[in-house]
Structures are given as structure tokens and as C-alpha cells.
Design a protein around this motif. Structure first.
Motif, PDB file in Angstrom:
ATOM      1  N   THR A 469     101.018  69.993  36.557  1.00 13.46           N
ATOM      2  CA  THR A 469     101.456  71.117  37.382  1.00 13.46           C
ATOM      3  C   THR A 469     102.969  71.150  37.569  1.00 13.46           C
ATOM      4  N   ARG A 470     103.463  72.362  37.855  1.00 20.14           N
ATOM      5  CA  ARG A 470     104.813  72.464  38.395  1.00 20.14           C
ATOM      6  C   ARG A 470     104.833  71.726  39.733  1.00 20.14           C
ATOM      7  N   HIS A 471     105.990  71.242  40.121  1.00 16.73           N
ATOM      8  CA  HIS A 471     106.106  70.466  41.351  1.00 16.73           C
ATOM      9  C   HIS A 471     105.688  71.297  42.570  1.00 16.73           C
ATOM     10  N   ASN A 472     104.940  70.648  43.443  1.00 22.19           N
ATOM     11  CA  ASN A 472     104.470  71.218  44.718  1.00 22.19           C
ATOM     12  C   ASN A 472     103.443  72.330  44.570  1.00 22.19           C
ATOM     13  N   THR A 473     102.702  72.333  43.466  1.00 22.21           N
ATOM     14  CA  THR A 473     101.702  73.390  43.275  1.00 22.21           C
ATOM     15  C   THR A 473     100.277  72.869  43.097  1.00 22.21           C
ATOM     16  N   ALA A 474     100.063  71.559  43.100  1.00 24.84           N
ATOM     17  CA  ALA A 474      98.722  70.998  42.859  1.00 24.84           C
ATOM     18  C   ALA A 474      97.888  71.089  44.138  1.00 24.84           C
ATOM     19  N   LYS A 475      97.254  72.233  44.327  1.00 24.90           N
ATOM     20  CA  LYS A 475      96.538  72.484  45.574  1.00 24.90           C
ATOM     21  C   LYS A 475      95.040  72.738  45.375  1.00 24.90           C
ATOM     22  N   TYR A 476      94.554  72.585  44.164  1.00 24.06           N
ATOM     23  CA  TYR A 476      93.108  72.750  43.967  1.00 24.06           C
ATOM     24  C   TYR A 476      92.523  71.440  43.443  1.00 24.06           C
ATOM     25  N   TRP A 477      91.725  70.776  44.283  1.00 18.70           N
ATOM     26  CA  TRP A 477      91.246  69.428  44.008  1.00 18.70           C
ATOM     27  C   TRP A 477      89.793  69.369  43.548  1.00 18.70           C
ATOM     28  N   THR A 478      89.046  70.445  43.651  1.00 15.36           N
ATOM     29  CA  THR A 478      87.590  70.318  43.638  1.00 15.36           C
ATOM     30  C   THR A 478      87.027  69.857  42.303  1.00 15.36           C
ATOM     31  N   TYR A 479      87.706  70.130  41.192  1.00 12.81           N
ATOM     32  CA  TYR A 479      87.191  69.641  39.913  1.00 12.81           C
ATOM     33  C   TYR A 479      87.091  68.109  39.888  1.00 12.81           C
ATOM     34  N   THR A 480      87.900  67.432  40.665  1.00 15.02           N
ATOM     35  CA  THR A 480      87.801  65.970  40.765  1.00 15.02           C
ATOM     36  C   THR A 480      87.140  65.523  42.067  1.00 15.02           C
ATOM     37  N   ALA A 481      87.480  66.167  43.192  1.00 14.76           N
ATOM     38  CA  ALA A 481      87.029  65.680  44.500  1.00 14.76           C
ATOM     39  C   ALA A 481      85.522  65.760  44.678  1.00 14.76           C
TER      40      ALA A 481
END
Length: 558
Positions: A469-481
């Protein structure tokens, strides 16, 4: 008038950061190498070590972990020359990506000399990892070294451990040499890697624009640059798998309570509603399996009672017409659609494996990923994040954007009463039960045996909705979480590269959700060109051995 306590706190974190960085820089200087980088670096620096390091260094650090152990164990290489080579390459990796908190040259070289002396006396290696340099995420305890967990205040206030973490002790007894400690983000709860102590860790495939992933982002960048070939990361929502995928390496999130966690700066074993696990990250699949074999063989359940007393089992994958290997594909999770490179690479992988004899590829129906995030995010900070915010207040350090997002802007994060906590724990268990039944329905019920048969053996799916990701944009976790919530083992592996000429950005008009639209707006084929694309393979609880064996079979067959 002397400065007030609050004004001192506002600058204290800067002083701590300066001290921590000076300590790191001194450890690099102690390696005794002068690496001169080109004045003008390309965006992709993955091959820069091959340009600036000596031929001898490149020869050693390009070997696989298996080759290194074999050559040291038969006396053709010394542990000392190997560890020196990896220390020098780690210095280069740090200059390129800011991936380290410190190197451990004195400790590493001293241990290497001991191993070489042992071998010269006996001609016998001390164990299956004899002389192998390994790296360790920095919240995993190393004797007499700081434990900060990404927070400035903890760099000083945490008592330094008197001994290594249990998992490090196990690996050291097997002959491994810890030579590097790697960067981690503020709060440990980012899928990127940025802290006020050490700054931002970048991706070696795009060292200006893109993140290395997180929270084990230092491991991801260091291993990608071959400053290490095996490292220890941690994962509570994707923190091993996301940086592994972003940096083009392998990473395993094991089932909980298989790898000991005694001696880290995190929650006590068994105390967290969503269990954080330690797991291996490495340059190939075999070294991940070797790590697990060594760690599980130590029978740490005799020391750490929370661990499951389950030996490592031999699993052989030999599909037949009567009993084919069945793989379920999750193409998208009905909340956020993956970017074109991820879609294409997943489709290409599915096409390849479906062409193998006795391998069946089927669609795996998505099951309530939006509900999964509601549950898991409600159980990450059951105190509403108060303890973490208080730690930051001690030194006056500001919340970084992704820390603020996960703690302050995430609607699932709130201080829970006892009854509310019990509610979400019940929801967790109900979701686990429902998902098990959902998986069973991929097969058929045998009345005679009273069991489900021919169910999907493993799931293949994206690691994230995009590449690094571009910095400060990784806000979707569900594929791993979602797999952390279910406590299923999940293994990330490199599967391809983004290609701007193929992975074009079409003009989508309809979206699965607001999150889907937000994620789609992040996609730019030029920015993400040639970035690694990782996928993950998932098994049921305690099927760690099985997913490794399946991936090994697939990689050897396609």
C-alpha cells in the motif's frame, strides 16, 4: 520559570527517539563495513545489494537457508564468515528501507565463533539450524536489549529482559544466530510499519512510494533484501502475512498455542480475546517448515502451559481419482473487491492448479466477512485503547495516522463492560461454530459413517485487496483478520507480479460497499507496477502441517 511537566512530555518522545536511533546507528557502525550506495537510487532497490556488496558477500547471502546450514555443517563455510556477510547485507538493507531497530554484531559473532569451535572439535553440528543467521521482530525479547513495542515510553520504562524469549532460546539451541532486530509500528496494530521511534519502513520494490506492510514490516523488507533468510514475526490481524505478501516472501500465521510466546512484550499467553501468534517469515517454504519442526520438537508445553501438546506431524499429499485434492477459492469477500493484479494472479494460480491431475478447484462461498470484522475489531481493544493511549501520553508522542484510525476512528473500538465483553466472546464462538459448519457443507454428509466427506482441503484467497500500500492507507484488514478470528492457520506465498500493461484500471461504476469504493480509488497501475502479489492458503485449526504440505505439492507440480 522551568518548563512544566506537560511541556517536557511533549518533547520527551523526540529525545527518546534520538537515543534509540543513535543506539541503532552505533550497532550498524560496529559491523565494521562501509557500504556506499549510488547517489541516485531507483524506485526499486531490490537488486542494489548485488551492486554495492562484495562478490563473497553476494555468494553467501544468495544461498538458501538449506544450503547455508549444509555448507556450515560440513565445514565448507564457517559460521563466522556467514554471519559477517549477513550483518553487512543487513546494514545495506537498513540504508535502503529503514527496516532495523538494531544489529547484534558482538553477540552474533561471539556465538558464531563458539559454533565454529564446537564443529572443529567434534565435526558435528549443534542442531538443524547450525550457524544460520536469523532476525527477530523487536517486541520479542532478547537478553538485555530494549523492548518498546513501537512506543517511545516503553523504550525506557520496560525492564530489559534478563534472558531471551523462549522461542529464541529454542532456535539458538538448534544452532541459529540472532543477528538483527527488526522494525515494528506504533501500537503494533498497523498493516504498515511506522513509529515515532524509528520512522517509516519502506518497501524494497518501491522504496519511496510504498509500505513494506506491517506490523512485521521490518522482517518483510530485511528478508526480501536477503539481509536475513529466516525471521520471527507476529500476527493478530495479518501482521505476518501482509508484509510477506508486500515484500514477495513467505510467511506463516500458525494456529495459536503452537509457538511459545513467553518473553515477548505483549499480552500473556492465553489472555487476549484474539490471540496474537508468533510465526516464521522466510525466503522459501522449506525454511518455514524447518522453523516449525524445530520449535514444536522442543515440547515447550512443558514450560508454557498454554501451549497445546501437539507434536509436528508428517503429512503427505498424494491425490487420487478416488480422493482428489480439493481447493476452494475465495475470489472476493463481498465487501471489498481486490485490485486487478490480485484478481489476475489469483485467477492464473487457480487455472494452473486446476490443470493438475486429481486436483479440484471450486468456488468457496464467502461467509459474513463484514460480521467477522465487527467481532474481531470489537475484541482488539476491549479497554477502548485506553492503555495504549496512556503509554503514548507518558512521553507525549503523537498518534500516527493508522494508530489513530484503528483506535479512534474504528467504530468497533470501545471500552467494554463485562457483559459487553461476554457478548462479543459469545459472538466469536458462534461465528467459529457457524464457519466450521459452512466449511463442512463444501462436502457431503455420509450417513453410514456419521461424518462429512470430500470437504475442501484448503482455501486459497487474497492476502489483501491490493499489493503493497501507499503509506497510511492500509485500512482494510478482513482478508487476513477473519482467519485470526477463526484461529485458522494461514500461509502467505509469492504468486506473481503486478503488470501495468495487463492490470488496467477500468472505470467501475458499481461498488460492493463504501469501503470497496474507497479501496478502488487507491489503485494506480503505474504506482503498483512490478510489485509482488501474494496469496494465502488457509486450513482448519491445527492443520498447519497440511497447508504447508499442500503448498509444497502445488509448487512442485506447477
Amino acid at each position: 520559570m522551568p518548563p512544566s511537566k506537560s511541556s517536557k512530555q511533549k518533547t520527551q518522545w523526540k529525545e527518546i527517539a534520538h537515543e534509540a536511533q543513535a543506539l541503532r546507528d552505533q550497532s550498524l557502525a560496529d559491523v565494521g563495513t562501509t557500504v556506499q550506495l549510488p547517489l541516485q537510487l531507483p524506485a526499486n532497490v531490490i537488486n542494489i545489494p548485488e551492486i554495492v556488496l562484495s562478490e563473497a558477500n553476494i555468494r553467501i547471502t544468495s544461498l538458501s537457508p538449506q544450503q547455508l546450514v549444509a555448507l556450515i555443517s560440513n565445514g565448507r563455510l564457517s559460521a563466522q564468515e556467514v554471519v559477517q556477510a549477513f550483518l553487512e547485507r543487513a546494514v545495506t538493507a537498513q540504508k535502503l528501507t529503514n527496516c532495523l531497530t538494531e544489529l547484534l554484531p558482538q553477540r552474533a559473532i561471539s556465538q558464531a565463533i563458539e559454533l565454529d569451535n564446537h564443529f572443529s572439535r567434534s565435526s558435528v553440528p549443534v542442531g538443524p539450524l547450525h550457524g544460520l543467521p536469523i532476525s527477530v521482530k523487536s517486541h520479542i525479547g532478547i537478553a538485555h536489549r530494549p523492548l518498546a513495542s513501537g512506543y517511545c515510553a516503553l523504550f525506557h520504562s520496560h525492564a530489559r529482559p534478563v534472558s531471551d524469549a523462549l522461542v529464541v532460546q529454542i532456535l539458538t539451541r538448534a544452532g541459529a544466530i540472532v543477528h538483527a532486530r527488526t522494525a515494528e509500528p506504533q501500537s503494533m496494530m498497523q498493516l504498515e510499519c511506522a513509529s515515532n521511534i524509528y520512522g517509516v519502513t519502506t518497501n524494497p520494490y518501491s522504496h519511496i512510494a510504498l509500505s513494506s506492510g506491517g506490523s512485521s514490516g521490518g522482517e518483510g523488507a530485511l528478508i526480501a533484501l536477503h539481509g536475513s533468510v529466516l525471521g520471527i514475526g507476529s500476527d493478530v490481524g495479518g501482521s505476518i502475512r501482509v508484509p510477506a505478501a508486500a515484500c514477495g516472501i513467505y510467511g506463516l500465521k500458525p494456529t495459536s498455542f503452537r509457538v511459545p510466546t513467553t518473553g515477548w512484550s505483549s499480552t500473556p499467553p492465553g489472555a487476549d480475546p484474539i490471540v496474537t501468534v508468533l510465526g516464521p517469515m522466510g525466503v522459501n517454504l522449506e525454511v518455514l517448515e524447518l522453523f516449525m519442526r524445530v520449535v514444536v520438537a522442543a515440547e515447550s508445553w512443558k514450560v508454557e502451559p498454554a501451549l497445546i501438546p501437539l507434536p509436528w506431524r508428517a503429512v503427505s499429499i498424494e491425490p487420487t481419482a478416488e480422493k482428489p485434492l480439493r481447493l476452494g477459492i475465495i475470489w472476493q469477500d463481498e465487501v471489498v473487491h481486490p485490485h486487478p493484479p490480485v484478481q489476475r494472479v489469483l485467477r492464473e494460480f487457480a487455472d494452473k492448479v486446476s490443470g493438475l491431475s486429481h486436483v479440484e478447484v471450486v468456488n468457496f462461498p464467502v461467509y459474513k466477512h463484514d460480521e467477522a470484522w465487527a467481532i474481531v475489531s470489537s475484541l482488539y481493544f476491549t479497554d477502548g485503547g485506553d492503555a495504549d493511549i496512556a503509554v503514548m501520553a507518558e512521553s507525549g508522542e503523537p498518534l500516527l495516522p493508522l494508530t489513530k484510525w484503528i483506535m479512534k476512528e474504528n467504530p468497533g473500538v470501545k471500552k467494554l463492560s463485562r457483559s459487553e465483553l461476554e457478548y462479543w466472546l459469545e459472538e466469536r464462538e458462534e461465528f467459529r461454530l457457524e464457519y466450521s459448519q459452512h466449511w463442512n457443507k463444501t462436502g457431503r454428509w455420509n450417513e453410514a459413517s456419521g461424518s462429512w466427506e470430500n470437504t475442501v482441503d484448503a482455501i486459497i484467497c487474497p492476502v489483501a485487496p491490493g499489493v503493497a500500500t501507499r503509506h497510511n492507507t492500509a485500512k482494510y484488514w478482513t482478508y487476513t483478520a477473519v482467519w485470526n478470528l477463526l484461529d485458522y492457520p494461514a500461509l502467505t506465498f509469492p504468486a506473481g507480479r503486478a503488470d501495468k500493461n495487463i492490470d488496467v484500471r477500468d472505470n467501475r461504476k458499481r461498488f460492493l460497499s463504501g469501503l470497496d469504493k474507497e479501496n478502488w480509488q487507491l489503485y494506480n497501475p503505474e504506482v503498483f507496477h512490478d510489485m509482488p502479489v501474494g496469496l494465502q492458503i488457509i486450513g482448519r485449526r491445527f492443520e498447519d502441517e497440511k497447508i504447508i504440505a499442500i503448498l509444497k505439492f502445488l509448487e512442485n507440480s506447477i
